[in-house]
Design an enzyme around this catalytic site. Structure first.
Site, PDB file in Angstrom:
ATOM      1  N   SER A 152       0.865  -1.195   0.000  1.00  0.00           N
ATOM      2  CA  SER A 152       0.000   0.000   0.000  1.00  0.00           C
ATOM      3  C   SER A 152       0.891   1.230   0.000  1.00  0.00           C
ATOM      4  O   SER A 152       2.026   1.186   0.497  1.00  0.00           O
ATOM      5  CB  SER A 152      -0.856   0.019   1.267  1.00  0.00           C
ATOM      6  OG  SER A 152      -1.450   1.286   1.427  1.00  0.00           O
ATOM      7  N   TYR A 165      -1.354  -1.024  10.219  1.00  0.00           N
ATOM      8  CA  TYR A 165      -1.545  -1.246   8.776  1.00  0.00           C
ATOM      9  C   TYR A 165      -0.284  -0.880   8.002  1.00  0.00           C
ATOM     10  O   TYR A 165       0.217  -1.663   7.201  1.00  0.00           O
ATOM     11  CB  TYR A 165      -2.729  -0.404   8.287  1.00  0.00           C
ATOM     12  CG  TYR A 165      -3.026  -0.598   6.813  1.00  0.00           C
ATOM     13  CD1 TYR A 165      -3.541  -1.797   6.337  1.00  0.00           C
ATOM     14  CD2 TYR A 165      -2.801   0.428   5.888  1.00  0.00           C
ATOM     15  CE1 TYR A 165      -3.820  -1.981   4.984  1.00  0.00           C
ATOM     16  CE2 TYR A 165      -3.080   0.254   4.534  1.00  0.00           C
ATOM     17  CZ  TYR A 165      -3.585  -0.954   4.091  1.00  0.00           C
ATOM     18  OH  TYR A 165      -3.852  -1.138   2.751  1.00  0.00           O
TER      19      TYR A 165
END
Ligand SMILES: NC(=O)c1ccc[n+]([C@@H]2O[C@H](COP(=O)([O-])OP(=O)(O)OC[C@H]3O[C@@H](n4cnc5c(N)ncnc54)[C@H](OP(=O)(O)O)[C@@H]3O)[C@@H](O)[C@H]2O)c1
Length: 263
Positions: A152, A165
């Site tokens: 990401s 995350y």
């Protein structure tokens, strides 16, 4: 040359988290590029089966649903053994299933940290290991197998509120060249895609109202001035798994419309 450069003709592919969002976009791209069979996995049987039916109708290849929870090692092993019962080899594995988590540092729980790391980092690594035999089975110098990890843009950013995350995705990016090196002699190429903002269930809250000031401001801030869509992620995944991208290994491709250049 263009006919074959981006062809996935005859390939057997596995896309985890293929029932929605980026996973479903890549699964569709593989089928449209000629893949013979694309296995899609997720926990919700209903959503997964509907998606597999929809994608099977699009091209001549078959989209096959495999229900399972990849947050646990038992789930990883179950998926690997289902695949081993059905296939002699796999050409492509996309480790896409993931979980977006966030929240203030002082409120972060061990449970949240663990579940983020388990689904985003641990399971992709151990699923790749569990499928090694199938990935190796037909891989050669001229027809290598391909593993894609999904990172990401968050891996390249410093946030105060998405620590688990972004750390889980940074770890994926660090694992990618290491696994690529470990599997090079088996003719398995390993790369990662680091998406920016894409339309999916994970980001629905941010884009569901196109008139929202926060969404308009985000589009203004993104150098591409738009979210990524199916073509943006499918195009790069097809490239990485076809002849076109056959000299890539150990690479992280940022597919983010320039997101990380301007925060
Ligand atoms: N969308 C973005 O802007 C964006 C940006 C950067 C990175 N990413 C990454 O892209 C990947 C896909 O995300 P997305 O945005 O497409 O999200 P999404 O639309 O929510 O899709 C997530 C998929 O993963 C499956 N999944 C979730 N937890 C699972 C579990 N424990 N076991 C098995 N399957 C599971 C979901 O199905 P079930 O819920 O039925 O299991 C679904 O198929 C993730 O790794 C995410 O971190 C997304």
């Amino acid at each position: 040359m263009l006919d074959t450069l981006f062809s996935m003709n005859g390939k057997v592919c596995v896309v985890t988290g293929g029932s929605s969002g980026l996973g479903s976009y890549m699964a569709r791209g593989f089928l449209e590029a000629g893949a013979e069979r694309v296995y899609v996995t997720a926990r919700s049987a209903e959503t997964l089966e509907a998606k597999a039916q929809e994608l099977s109708a699009i091209a001549s290849g078959e989209c096959i649903p495999l229900v399972g929870d990849l947050s646990t090692i038992a789930g990883v092993e179950a998926l690997a053994s289902h695949l081993a019962e059905r296939e002699q080899h796999i050409d492509v594995l996309v480790n896409n299933a993931g979980l977006g988590t966030g929240g203030a540092f002082d409120k972060m729980s061990v449970v949240d940290w663990d579940r983020t790391m388990d689904i985003n980092t641990r399971s992709p690594l151990f699923l790749t290991q569990a499928l090694l035999g199938l990935l190796k089975a037909r891989a050669t110098v001229d027809a290598p197998s391909s593993v894609i990890f999904i990172s990401s843009v968050a891996a390249s950013e410093i946030f105060a509120h998405v620590m688990a995350y972004s750390t889980s995705k940074k770890a994926v990016e660090h694992l990618t060249p290491q696994i690529a090196l470990a599997l090079a002699d088996d003719h398995i190429r390993v790369n990662a895609i680091a998406p920016g903002r894409f339309f999916s269930e994970m980001t629905r809250g941010a884009w569901k109202d196109p008139e929202a000031e926060s969404y308009k401001a985000e589009l203004q801030r993104l150098p591409a001035h738009r979210y990524g869509d199916m073509h943006d992620i499918a195009g790069v995944a097809i490239m990485l798994c076809s002849r076109a991208g056959a000299y890539f290994t150990g690479e992280v491709l940022n597919v983010d419309g320039g997101h990380r250049l301007r925060r």
